[in-house]
Scaffold this motif. Structure first.
Motif, PDB file in Angstrom:
ATOM      1  N   SER A 186       0.829  -1.210   0.000  1.00  0.00           N
ATOM      2  CA  SER A 186       0.000   0.000   0.000  1.00  0.00           C
ATOM      3  C   SER A 186       0.862   1.257   0.000  1.00  0.00           C
ATOM      4  O   SER A 186       0.556   2.225  -0.692  1.00  0.00           O
ATOM      5  CB  SER A 186      -0.974   0.009   1.188  1.00  0.00           C
ATOM      6  OG  SER A 186      -0.284   0.139   2.411  1.00  0.00           O
ATOM      7  N   PHE A 234       1.069   4.111  -2.761  1.00  0.00           N
ATOM      8  CA  PHE A 234       0.889   5.500  -2.335  1.00  0.00           C
ATOM      9  C   PHE A 234       2.050   6.362  -2.838  1.00  0.00           C
ATOM     10  O   PHE A 234       1.848   7.474  -3.333  1.00  0.00           O
ATOM     11  CB  PHE A 234       0.764   5.547  -0.813  1.00  0.00           C
ATOM     12  CG  PHE A 234       0.366   6.882  -0.265  1.00  0.00           C
ATOM     13  CD1 PHE A 234      -0.833   7.474  -0.624  1.00  0.00           C
ATOM     14  CD2 PHE A 234       1.190   7.544   0.630  1.00  0.00           C
ATOM     15  CE1 PHE A 234      -1.206   8.701  -0.109  1.00  0.00           C
ATOM     16  CE2 PHE A 234       0.830   8.774   1.150  1.00  0.00           C
ATOM     17  CZ  PHE A 234      -0.375   9.354   0.784  1.00  0.00           C
ATOM     18  N   ALA A 248       2.036   9.420  -5.521  1.00  0.00           N
ATOM     19  CA  ALA A 248       2.657  10.710  -5.184  1.00  0.00           C
ATOM     20  C   ALA A 248       3.639  11.135  -6.272  1.00  0.00           C
ATOM     21  O   ALA A 248       3.685  12.319  -6.647  1.00  0.00           O
ATOM     22  CB  ALA A 248       3.369  10.617  -3.835  1.00  0.00           C
ATOM     23  N   VAL A 287      -1.032  12.832  -5.368  1.00  0.00           N
ATOM     24  CA  VAL A 287      -1.059  13.122  -3.936  1.00  0.00           C
ATOM     25  C   VAL A 287      -0.456  14.504  -3.722  1.00  0.00           C
ATOM     26  O   VAL A 287       0.663  14.778  -4.155  1.00  0.00           O
ATOM     27  CB  VAL A 287      -0.258  12.061  -3.140  1.00  0.00           C
ATOM     28  CG1 VAL A 287      -0.198  12.426  -1.666  1.00  0.00           C
ATOM     29  CG2 VAL A 287      -0.860  10.673  -3.326  1.00  0.00           C
ATOM     30  N   GLN A 315       0.484  11.052   4.604  1.00  0.00           N
ATOM     31  CA  GLN A 315      -0.427   9.930   4.847  1.00  0.00           C
ATOM     32  C   GLN A 315      -0.964   9.953   6.277  1.00  0.00           C
ATOM     33  O   GLN A 315      -2.164   9.814   6.501  1.00  0.00           O
ATOM     34  CB  GLN A 315       0.287   8.612   4.563  1.00  0.00           C
ATOM     35  CG  GLN A 315      -0.603   7.388   4.671  1.00  0.00           C
ATOM     36  CD  GLN A 315      -0.415   6.648   5.981  1.00  0.00           C
ATOM     37  OE1 GLN A 315       0.698   6.398   6.396  1.00  0.00           O
ATOM     38  NE2 GLN A 315      -1.503   6.302   6.623  1.00  0.00           N
ATOM     39  N   SER A 326      -3.645  12.750   7.045  1.00  0.00           N
ATOM     40  CA  SER A 326      -4.823  12.817   6.184  1.00  0.00           C
ATOM     41  C   SER A 326      -5.762  11.671   6.530  1.00  0.00           C
ATOM     42  O   SER A 326      -5.382  10.499   6.450  1.00  0.00           O
ATOM     43  CB  SER A 326      -4.409  12.710   4.716  1.00  0.00           C
ATOM     44  OG  SER A 326      -5.541  12.482   3.902  1.00  0.00           O
ATOM     45  N   LEU A 352      -8.329  10.746   4.838  1.00  0.00           N
ATOM     46  CA  LEU A 352      -8.596  10.000   3.606  1.00  0.00           C
ATOM     47  C   LEU A 352      -7.470   9.016   3.295  1.00  0.00           C
ATOM     48  O   LEU A 352      -7.711   7.824   3.105  1.00  0.00           O
ATOM     49  CB  LEU A 352      -8.786  10.951   2.422  1.00  0.00           C
ATOM     50  CG  LEU A 352      -8.924  10.274   1.050  1.00  0.00           C
ATOM     51  CD1 LEU A 352     -10.173   9.409   1.001  1.00  0.00           C
ATOM     52  CD2 LEU A 352      -8.911  11.303  -0.058  1.00  0.00           C
ATOM     53  N   TYR A 353      -6.245   9.503   3.251  1.00  0.00           N
ATOM     54  CA  TYR A 353      -5.119   8.634   2.898  1.00  0.00           C
ATOM     55  C   TYR A 353      -4.899   7.546   3.950  1.00  0.00           C
ATOM     56  O   TYR A 353      -4.632   6.398   3.614  1.00  0.00           O
ATOM     57  CB  TYR A 353      -3.842   9.451   2.699  1.00  0.00           C
ATOM     58  CG  TYR A 353      -3.892  10.410   1.537  1.00  0.00           C
ATOM     59  CD1 TYR A 353      -4.589  10.096   0.369  1.00  0.00           C
ATOM     60  CD2 TYR A 353      -3.247  11.631   1.596  1.00  0.00           C
ATOM     61  CE1 TYR A 353      -4.634  10.972  -0.693  1.00  0.00           C
ATOM     62  CE2 TYR A 353      -3.291  12.524   0.531  1.00  0.00           C
ATOM     63  CZ  TYR A 353      -3.991  12.183  -0.612  1.00  0.00           C
ATOM     64  OH  TYR A 353      -4.038  13.048  -1.670  1.00  0.00           O
ATOM     65  N   SER A 354      -5.014   7.907   5.214  1.00  0.00           N
ATOM     66  CA  SER A 354      -4.851   6.905   6.277  1.00  0.00           C
ATOM     67  C   SER A 354      -5.937   5.845   6.187  1.00  0.00           C
ATOM     68  O   SER A 354      -5.661   4.655   6.334  1.00  0.00           O
ATOM     69  CB  SER A 354      -4.886   7.569   7.652  1.00  0.00           C
ATOM     70  OG  SER A 354      -3.712   8.298   7.869  1.00  0.00           O
ATOM     71  N   LEU A 395      -7.555   4.899   3.533  1.00  0.00           N
ATOM     72  CA  LEU A 395      -7.292   4.051   2.371  1.00  0.00           C
ATOM     73  C   LEU A 395      -6.168   3.048   2.645  1.00  0.00           C
ATOM     74  O   LEU A 395      -6.296   1.860   2.339  1.00  0.00           O
ATOM     75  CB  LEU A 395      -6.941   4.912   1.149  1.00  0.00           C
ATOM     76  CG  LEU A 395      -8.082   5.702   0.530  1.00  0.00           C
ATOM     77  CD1 LEU A 395      -7.552   6.654  -0.539  1.00  0.00           C
ATOM     78  CD2 LEU A 395      -9.136   4.768  -0.047  1.00  0.00           C
ATOM     79  N   VAL A 396      -5.086   3.517   3.229  1.00  0.00           N
ATOM     80  CA  VAL A 396      -3.944   2.640   3.493  1.00  0.00           C
ATOM     81  C   VAL A 396      -4.308   1.572   4.523  1.00  0.00           C
ATOM     82  O   VAL A 396      -4.105   0.373   4.299  1.00  0.00           O
ATOM     83  CB  VAL A 396      -2.707   3.455   3.951  1.00  0.00           C
ATOM     84  CG1 VAL A 396      -1.625   2.558   4.505  1.00  0.00           C
ATOM     85  CG2 VAL A 396      -2.162   4.277   2.782  1.00  0.00           C
TER      86      VAL A 396
END
Length: 167
Positions: A39, A43, A47, A52, A64, A67, A69-71, A73-74
């Motif tokens: 992941s 990511f 980027a 990103v 990451q 955020s 959103l990013y956290s 998703l990961v």
């Protein structure tokens, strides 16, 4: 042994379930780590291609971690693969790696393999293994919380059956 009747085997007790849980916990950590590496590699790739926005941060990990959103998703990706690991093995053979080592099998109460849907339903009441504590208080039926919620059971396979399945 041409046809094995899985309905004839005794249900697994608490100690064996917890020993199996330790094996599967370590395997789940490994799956989580591999999924995490993949992941973060994805990511990083996003980027590098400008998908990103770094905003005020200098390092990608800071982007990451700060955020939602990013956290999401990961970490969602990572947990998905851990869940997939369990559901896939349960629906395919009734056994994870730890369950094979301790000769356990999850199944419907009629002895048939559980479906993927049932496997997904087993995940939440498992409570990271704490659902097995119910077996301590239910010595007669030896059913965990996740067994009760999904009408499944975990049985102990005899050595002969376990060996026959590995051939």
């Amino acid at each position: 042994m041409n046809s094995i009747n899985y309905n004839d085997f005794p249900r697994a007790g608490f100690r064996r379930r917890m020993a199996c849980w330790m094996y599967d916990f370590l395997t789940a950590v490994a799956v989580y780590m591999v999924a995490g590496a993949i992941s973060f590699a994805l990511f990083s790739l996003f980027a590098n291609y400008g998908f990103v926005d770094f905003g005020e941060y200098e390092h990608l990990i800071d982007v990451q971690q700060n955020s939602l959103l990013y956290s999401s998703l990961v970490y969602g990706w990572n947990f998905f693969w851990v869940a997939f690991f369990f559901v896939w093995f349960w629906a395919r053979s009734g056994q994870t790696i730890g369950m094979k080592a301790w000769r356990l099998r999850v199944q419907n109460q009629d002895g048939s393999l559980i479906s993927k849907t049932t496997g997904i339903k087993r995940l939440l009441p498992t409570l990271m293994g704490l659902g097995n504590l119910a077996v301590i208080f239910d010595r007669k039926n030896k059913l965990s919380l996740q067994d009760r919620v999904t009408q499944t059971e975990v049985v102990l396979l005899p050595i002969e059956v376990s060996r026959a399945k590995n051939i």
